[in-house]
Scaffold this motif. Structure first.
Motif, PDB file in Angstrom:
ATOM      1  N   LEU A  37       6.918   3.241  -8.131  1.00  0.00           N
ATOM      2  CA  LEU A  37       6.568   2.322  -8.656  1.00  0.00           C
ATOM      3  C   LEU A  37       6.079   1.028  -8.875  1.00  0.00           C
ATOM      4  O   LEU A  37       7.328   0.190  -8.221  1.00  0.00           O
ATOM      5  CB  LEU A  37       7.105   2.437 -10.113  1.00  0.00           C
ATOM      6  CG  LEU A  37       6.421   2.021 -11.243  1.00  0.00           C
ATOM      7  CD1 LEU A  37       5.229   2.218 -12.303  1.00  0.00           C
ATOM      8  CD2 LEU A  37       7.436   1.816 -12.284  1.00  0.00           C
ATOM      9  N   SER A  38       5.430   0.190  -8.622  1.00  0.00           N
ATOM     10  CA  SER A  38       5.401  -1.571  -7.938  1.00  0.00           C
ATOM     11  C   SER A  38       4.634  -2.211  -9.655  1.00  0.00           C
ATOM     12  O   SER A  38       3.694  -1.410 -10.531  1.00  0.00           O
ATOM     13  CB  SER A  38       4.379  -1.486  -7.092  1.00  0.00           C
ATOM     14  OG  SER A  38       4.791  -1.098  -6.111  1.00  0.00           O
ATOM     15  N   GLY A  47      -4.448 -10.582  -6.525  1.00  0.00           N
ATOM     16  CA  GLY A  47      -4.097 -10.069  -6.125  1.00  0.00           C
ATOM     17  C   GLY A  47      -2.757  -9.669  -5.193  1.00  0.00           C
ATOM     18  O   GLY A  47      -2.764  -8.950  -3.975  1.00  0.00           O
ATOM     19  N   ARG A  48      -2.239 -10.487  -5.077  1.00  0.00           N
ATOM     20  CA  ARG A  48      -1.000 -10.596  -5.086  1.00  0.00           C
ATOM     21  C   ARG A  48       0.366 -10.906  -6.422  1.00  0.00           C
ATOM     22  O   ARG A  48      -0.527 -10.669  -7.354  1.00  0.00           O
ATOM     23  CB  ARG A  48      -0.853 -12.288  -4.299  1.00  0.00           C
ATOM     24  CG  ARG A  48      -1.487 -12.068  -3.157  1.00  0.00           C
ATOM     25  CD  ARG A  48      -1.443 -12.681  -1.948  1.00  0.00           C
ATOM     26  NE  ARG A  48      -1.749 -12.510  -0.509  1.00  0.00           N
ATOM     27  CZ  ARG A  48      -1.837 -13.324  -0.098  1.00  0.00           C
ATOM     28  NH1 ARG A  48      -0.904 -14.424   0.050  1.00  0.00           N
ATOM     29  NH2 ARG A  48      -2.647 -13.352   1.126  1.00  0.00           N
ATOM     30  N   GLY A  49       1.777 -10.442  -5.639  1.00  0.00           N
ATOM     31  CA  GLY A  49       2.519 -10.242  -6.999  1.00  0.00           C
ATOM     32  C   GLY A  49       3.245  -9.105  -6.834  1.00  0.00           C
ATOM     33  O   GLY A  49       3.872  -9.558  -7.556  1.00  0.00           O
ATOM     34  N   TRP A  50       2.936  -8.283  -6.208  1.00  0.00           N
ATOM     35  CA  TRP A  50       3.293  -6.647  -6.544  1.00  0.00           C
ATOM     36  C   TRP A  50       4.531  -6.933  -6.061  1.00  0.00           C
ATOM     37  O   TRP A  50       4.881  -7.329  -4.909  1.00  0.00           O
ATOM     38  CB  TRP A  50       2.527  -6.016  -5.710  1.00  0.00           C
ATOM     39  CG  TRP A  50       0.848  -5.747  -6.531  1.00  0.00           C
ATOM     40  CD1 TRP A  50       0.061  -6.141  -6.408  1.00  0.00           C
ATOM     41  CD2 TRP A  50       1.191  -5.153  -8.102  1.00  0.00           C
ATOM     42  NE1 TRP A  50      -1.010  -5.627  -6.994  1.00  0.00           N
ATOM     43  CE2 TRP A  50      -0.021  -5.456  -8.250  1.00  0.00           C
ATOM     44  CE3 TRP A  50       1.973  -3.925  -8.472  1.00  0.00           C
ATOM     45  CZ2 TRP A  50      -0.835  -4.623  -9.519  1.00  0.00           C
ATOM     46  CZ3 TRP A  50       1.203  -3.714  -9.362  1.00  0.00           C
ATOM     47  CH2 TRP A  50      -0.101  -3.297 -10.445  1.00  0.00           C
ATOM     48  N   SER A  51       5.709  -5.803  -6.528  1.00  0.00           N
ATOM     49  CA  SER A  51       6.812  -5.769  -6.255  1.00  0.00           C
ATOM     50  C   SER A  51       7.431  -4.735  -6.047  1.00  0.00           C
ATOM     51  O   SER A  51       7.166  -3.822  -7.279  1.00  0.00           O
ATOM     52  CB  SER A  51       8.002  -6.969  -6.600  1.00  0.00           C
ATOM     53  OG  SER A  51       9.534  -6.500  -6.154  1.00  0.00           O
ATOM     54  N   PRO A  52       7.559  -3.486  -5.087  1.00  0.00           N
ATOM     55  CA  PRO A  52       7.802  -2.671  -4.895  1.00  0.00           C
ATOM     56  C   PRO A  52       8.910  -1.491  -5.582  1.00  0.00           C
ATOM     57  O   PRO A  52       9.421  -3.116  -5.083  1.00  0.00           O
ATOM     58  CB  PRO A  52       8.171  -2.036  -3.462  1.00  0.00           C
ATOM     59  CG  PRO A  52       8.138  -3.641  -2.757  1.00  0.00           C
ATOM     60  CD  PRO A  52       7.824  -4.283  -3.324  1.00  0.00           C
ATOM     61  N   GLY A  53       9.347  -1.095  -5.840  1.00  0.00           N
ATOM     62  CA  GLY A  53      10.545  -0.282  -6.744  1.00  0.00           C
ATOM     63  C   GLY A  53      10.760   1.306  -7.292  1.00  0.00           C
ATOM     64  O   GLY A  53       9.762   1.885  -6.380  1.00  0.00           O
ATOM     65  N   ILE A 117       1.390  -2.445 -13.931  1.00  0.00           N
ATOM     66  CA  ILE A 117       2.111  -0.927 -12.923  1.00  0.00           C
ATOM     67  C   ILE A 117       1.391  -0.295 -11.973  1.00  0.00           C
ATOM     68  O   ILE A 117       0.232  -0.142 -13.016  1.00  0.00           O
ATOM     69  CB  ILE A 117       3.165  -0.193 -14.022  1.00  0.00           C
ATOM     70  CG1 ILE A 117       1.953   0.462 -15.186  1.00  0.00           C
ATOM     71  CG2 ILE A 117       3.909  -1.107 -14.143  1.00  0.00           C
ATOM     72  CD1 ILE A 117       2.794   1.529 -15.550  1.00  0.00           C
ATOM     73  N   ALA A 118       1.474  -0.091 -11.388  1.00  0.00           N
ATOM     74  CA  ALA A 118       0.651   0.537  -9.803  1.00  0.00           C
ATOM     75  C   ALA A 118       1.769   1.790  -9.480  1.00  0.00           C
ATOM     76  O   ALA A 118       2.604   2.064  -9.288  1.00  0.00           O
ATOM     77  CB  ALA A 118       0.510   0.027  -8.715  1.00  0.00           C
ATOM     78  N   MET A 119       1.101   2.965  -9.134  1.00  0.00           N
ATOM     79  CA  MET A 119       2.020   4.435  -9.325  1.00  0.00           C
ATOM     80  C   MET A 119       0.792   5.898  -8.549  1.00  0.00           C
ATOM     81  O   MET A 119      -0.941   5.371  -8.126  1.00  0.00           O
ATOM     82  CB  MET A 119       2.683   4.774  -9.953  1.00  0.00           C
ATOM     83  CG  MET A 119       1.148   5.344 -11.541  1.00  0.00           C
ATOM     84  SD  MET A 119       2.221   6.112 -12.593  1.00  0.00           S
ATOM     85  CE  MET A 119       2.891   4.339 -13.675  1.00  0.00           C
ATOM     86  N   ALA A 120       1.323   6.291  -7.934  1.00  0.00           N
ATOM     87  CA  ALA A 120       0.212   7.770  -7.290  1.00  0.00           C
ATOM     88  C   ALA A 120      -0.204   8.182  -8.334  1.00  0.00           C
ATOM     89  O   ALA A 120      -0.532   8.362  -9.212  1.00  0.00           O
ATOM     90  CB  ALA A 120       1.412   8.558  -6.671  1.00  0.00           C
TER      91      ALA A 120
END
Length: 151
Positions: A37-38, A47-53, A117-120
């Motif tokens: 999850l990012s 388009g910036r500021g995404w943190s992977p986790g 939030i971003a996810m598959a």
């Protein structure tokens, strides 16, 4: 001799930090329910500021841990009670470079503030099911009493 001792101490510190990261991840992921999850932590630039986790489902909470952090506690906790999905979209422009192509970005609102939030794509269905589910014996807050057919 002092240079060799300094290099040895530096190597020991680096190995200790790497070991700590692996132990931390093992402690967090030990009970399952983990998803990649990012989270967008900053909206200053498009388009910036995404943190992977990775996120961990724990009851009515989704706990998000940064991928590269020494913290044992989650960086962000999203409660199912006040969380709703406003919209979903595909990554755009700069975002395509920072996340896999098959990911979906969800813009959610929580009690505190909006969050992206971003996810598959395959994970979105499970996330939405968790979001709308209620614990056994409880009525989901998203389903009002008038939605149920009369008995």
């Amino acid at each position: 001799m002092e240079i060799v001792e300094g290099v040895a101490i530096g190597c020991a510190v680096i190995l200790g930090a790497i070991l700590f990261l692996f132990v931390r991840r093992a402690l967090v992921t030990r009970s399952g329910g983990i998803i990649r999850l990012s989270v967008r932590t900053s909206t200053m630039l498009d388009g910036r500021g995404w943190s992977p986790g990775f996120g961990r489902f724990a009851g009515d909470e989704l706990r998000w841990y940064r991928m590269f952090s020494f913290a044992v506690r989650p960086k962000r906790v999203l409660s199912r009670d006040g969380l709703t999905v406003e919209r979903r979209r595909l990554p755009e422009a700069q975002e395509r470079m920072s996340m896999p192509a098959d990911w979906i970005i969800l813009r959610c609102t929580s009690r505190h503030a909006p969050v992206e939030i971003a996810m598959a794509r395959s994970t979105v269905t499970g996330f939405l099911s968790w979001l709308e589910a209620a614990p056994p014996g409880a009525v989901s807050p998203r389903m009002a009493a008038q939605d149920w057919p009369a008995a």
